[in-house]
Design an enzyme around this catalytic site. Structure first.
Site, PDB file in Angstrom:
ATOM      1  N   THR A  47       0.824  -1.205   0.000  1.00 52.10           N
ATOM      2  CA  THR A  47       0.000   0.000   0.000  1.00 52.10           C
ATOM      3  C   THR A  47       0.858   1.255   0.000  1.00 52.10           C
ATOM      4  O   THR A  47       0.445   2.300  -0.502  1.00 52.10           O
ATOM      5  CB  THR A  47      -0.946  -0.005   1.214  1.00 52.10           C
ATOM      6  OG1 THR A  47      -1.627  -1.264   1.273  1.00 52.10           O
ATOM      7  CG2 THR A  47      -1.970   1.112   1.135  1.00 52.10           C
ATOM      8  N   TYR A 136       5.452 -12.131   5.281  1.00 50.34           N
ATOM      9  CA  TYR A 136       4.363 -11.603   4.460  1.00 50.34           C
ATOM     10  C   TYR A 136       4.179 -12.513   3.256  1.00 50.34           C
ATOM     11  O   TYR A 136       5.007 -12.551   2.352  1.00 50.34           O
ATOM     12  CB  TYR A 136       4.699 -10.172   4.034  1.00 50.34           C
ATOM     13  CG  TYR A 136       3.691  -9.466   3.170  1.00 50.34           C
ATOM     14  CD1 TYR A 136       2.380  -9.919   2.999  1.00 50.34           C
ATOM     15  CD2 TYR A 136       4.048  -8.278   2.521  1.00 50.34           C
ATOM     16  CE1 TYR A 136       1.475  -9.241   2.213  1.00 50.34           C
ATOM     17  CE2 TYR A 136       3.154  -7.585   1.724  1.00 50.34           C
ATOM     18  CZ  TYR A 136       1.870  -8.070   1.575  1.00 50.34           C
ATOM     19  OH  TYR A 136       0.971  -7.381   0.788  1.00 50.34           O
ATOM     20  N   LYS A 164       1.808 -11.963   8.066  1.00 47.47           N
ATOM     21  CA  LYS A 164       0.688 -11.358   7.354  1.00 47.47           C
ATOM     22  C   LYS A 164       0.322 -12.329   6.247  1.00 47.47           C
ATOM     23  O   LYS A 164       1.111 -12.572   5.335  1.00 47.47           O
ATOM     24  CB  LYS A 164       1.076  -9.994   6.773  1.00 47.47           C
ATOM     25  CG  LYS A 164      -0.019  -9.356   5.928  1.00 47.47           C
ATOM     26  CD  LYS A 164       0.453  -8.056   5.295  1.00 47.47           C
ATOM     27  CE  LYS A 164      -0.628  -7.470   4.387  1.00 47.47           C
ATOM     28  NZ  LYS A 164      -0.170  -6.241   3.703  1.00 47.47           N
ATOM     29  N   VAL A 206      -3.652  -6.601   8.958  1.00 42.68           N
ATOM     30  CA  VAL A 206      -2.848  -5.531   8.370  1.00 42.68           C
ATOM     31  C   VAL A 206      -3.753  -4.903   7.318  1.00 42.68           C
ATOM     32  O   VAL A 206      -4.013  -5.501   6.278  1.00 42.68           O
ATOM     33  CB  VAL A 206      -1.543  -6.050   7.756  1.00 42.68           C
ATOM     34  CG1 VAL A 206      -0.741  -4.891   7.168  1.00 42.68           C
ATOM     35  CG2 VAL A 206      -0.710  -6.783   8.803  1.00 42.68           C
TER      36      VAL A 206
END
Length: 294
Positions: A47, A136, A164, A206
């Site tokens: 992001t 992640y 995540k 998240v």
């Protein structure tokens, strides 16, 4: 409460009209998020447009946000890379700058096998033995899945404390929860799947939506953890249209547009990500209006 909390915001990176870093807006946005439901700010992840930032831009942003939020929230750095040496260097720098942890994405494009993934993350962890790390997994972007058995091996390393999980695979999340100790935290990497992930033992999310509804997301996770699943379900269903609107095209194009609609001067995305097209902006306007966010 886990080390990173329940709601981690994957913060956008604000740019000026000319596409340069806008540190003053980043500072203000970080403080706003910390005051409205965010436990940990994740900088320079997906992001945050990490692929189009230089490491120097990232390091400066780390320092600006760390100073701005002080003790209001934890600050985590996205320091993953498909080069192990590069990831080690960036993670060590994040630790030196006083951040609270780092997010390490699965190496992308070169598609290492599971043993390569294990050795990659192990090497990074050993380079910063006292620095908390979050794995992640986002195979839709990286081209490689971090399998549950590999996560379980990595969870045995002391400073690898969380993952995540953005595979969208509830079976895999369940298997990770079954194979890892309770203190190893699992976070949803998809806002619309947070509640299903909580049901199999995740700690939180998240989030992208927390830019807009952080306090409601806190309420949802807390309600579930407190034995009020119906309250959590009501919030989940209320927010589902927003979660979908924020991913109507490639993230973070929609969330930046939504923040601009609210008056935040976060700028556009850097190419190759274009500005949000008019139909997406209209969809966001309608969704935000329905939730009284405009």
């Amino acid at each position: 409460m886990t080390f990173f909390g329940q709601i981690l915001t994957a913060m956008v990176t604000p740019f000026t009209d000319t596409g340069d870093m806008n540190f003053s807006v980043a500072e203000a946005l970080a403080i706003h998020l910390a005051d409205h439901g965010t436990d940990t700010l994740l900088l320079c992840g997906t992001t945050g447009e990490s692929p189009t930032l230089t490491w120097q831009e990232e390091y400066e942003l780390f320092q600006v946000v760390r100073k701005a939020v002080a003790s209001k929230a934890k600050v985590m750095a996205g320091t993953g890379s498909n080069s192990t040496r590069e990831a080690i260097e960036a993670t060590q720098q994040a630790a030196k700058l006083g951040l609270d942890g780092a997010l390490l994405v699965v190496p992308y494009y070169n598609k290492p096998p599971q043993e390569g993934l294990y050795e990659h993350f192990r090497a990074i962890a050993e380079s910063v033995p006292d620095f908390p790390l979050m794995l992640y997994n986002i195979p839709g972007r990286t081209g490689q899945n971090l399998e549950a058995d590999t996560v379980a091996r990595l969870a045995e390393i002391g400073n690898i404390v969380a993952i995540k999980e953005a595979s969208g695979n509830l079976d895999q999340v369940s298997q990770i929860r079954r194979l890892t100790p309770p203190e190893f935290s699992i976070y949803s990497g998809d806002d619309s799947l947070t509640l299903p992930y909580l049901s199999v033992g995740a700690a939180g999310v998240v989030s992208v939506a927390s830019h807009l509804v952080g306090e409601l997301l806190q309420k949802m996770v807390t309600a579930f953890a407190s034995g009020e699943p119906q309250v959590a379900t009501e919030i989940h269903l209320k927010l589902l249209p927003l979660c979908k609107a924020l991913f109507a095209t490639t993230n973070p194009i929609p969330v930046k547009a939504a923040l601009q609609l609210q008056g935040w001067q976060v700028g556009s995305t850097r190419l190759p990500l274009p500005e949000a097209p008019d139909p997406i902006i209209q969809k966001l306007k309608n969704t935000l209006t329905d939730l009284a966010l405009l």
